[in-house]
Design an enzyme around this catalytic site. Structure first.
Site, PDB file in Angstrom:
ATOM      1  CG  HIS A   1      -2.074  -0.966   1.069  1.00 27.45           C
ATOM      2  ND1 HIS A   1      -3.022  -1.150   2.037  1.00 27.45           N
ATOM      3  CD2 HIS A   1      -2.404  -1.810   0.047  1.00 27.45           C
ATOM      4  CE1 HIS A   1      -3.909  -2.052   1.621  1.00 27.45           C
ATOM      5  NE2 HIS A   1      -3.539  -2.485   0.423  1.00 27.45           N
TER       6      HIS A   1
ATOM      7  CD  GLU B   1      -2.021   3.977   3.249  1.00 26.32           C
ATOM      8  OE1 GLU B   1      -1.645   3.308   2.256  1.00 26.32           O
ATOM      9  OE2 GLU B   1      -3.166   3.927   3.697  1.00 26.32           O
TER      10      GLU B   1
ATOM     11  CB  CYS C   1      -5.999  -0.974   5.218  1.00 24.52           C
ATOM     12  SG  CYS C   1      -4.281  -1.515   5.129  1.00 24.52           S
TER      13      CYS C   1
ATOM     14  CB  CYS D   1      -1.409   1.267   6.073  1.00 22.00           C
ATOM     15  SG  CYS D   1      -0.998   0.542   4.474  1.00 22.00           S
TER      16      CYS D   1
HETATM   17 ZN   LIG Z   1      -3.042  -0.196   3.731  1.00 23.99          ZN
END
Ligand SMILES: [Zn+2]
Length: 161
Positions: free
Chosen positions: A77, A79, A102, A105
């Site tokens: 992801h 992040e 999420c 992260c």
């Molecule tokens: Zn994430």
């Protein structure tokens, strides 16, 4: 007279997150993130993509079907990529991200010492993952705030002239 209609800091850093998202190969969701120190220096930037060495043309990008034939086990992801790409001490930093983080992260954000998350899109806010993120952010004292507007970034490709 100086120009007055310049970008705000929030617009500037979220704009960088958006620009970064334009690098994502994901056909459905492009997310960008930008990490900023308390003295307004950019210390990390990232977008959702595959780990190094994992070929964009070989790995799956779908969302349906067998787990190993979807993108989910493979994509890093935005992040987390921004955190991993930084290489700096992120304690006290803010993270700008185009979509609310999420839970995976959120864990990395908390553990890296980031204290503030500025997000834009909260379409995932009702998901269990987002609820877990909020629960952890609140327990860890990480502030999260939604930008009160959606940025539109109009980027024209640079042409060789
Ligand atoms: Zn994430």
């Amino acid at each position: 007279m100086k120009r007055k209609d310049v970008l705000t800091w929030d617009e500037y850093f979220m704009g960088l997150a958006h620009l970064s998202a334009l690098r994502s190969k994901d056909p459905v969701t492009q997310v960008g993130a930008c990490i900023v120190s308390d003295d307004k220096k950019v210390v990390g930037i990232g977008y959702n993509g595959l780990p190094k060495g994992c070929d964009d043309d070989v790995f799956p990008w779908g969302k349906e079907g067998d787990y190993l034939n979807t993108k989910y086990p493979f994509v890093v992801h935005a992040e987390l990529n921004a955190i991993l790409n930084s290489g700096e001490d992120l304690r006290g930093c803010s993270l700008y991200v185009s979509l609310f983080p999420c839970n995976e992260c959120a864990k990395a954000i908390i553990q890296s010492g980031i204290i503030r998350v500025v997000f834009e899109d909260d379409k995932n806010f009702k998901s269990d993952a987002a609820a877990a993120s909020r629960k952890m952010f609140e327990a860890a004292g990480v502030k999260y705030e939604k930008l009160s507007y959606r940025l539109k970034l109009n980027v024209e490709k640079i042409e060789n002239v």
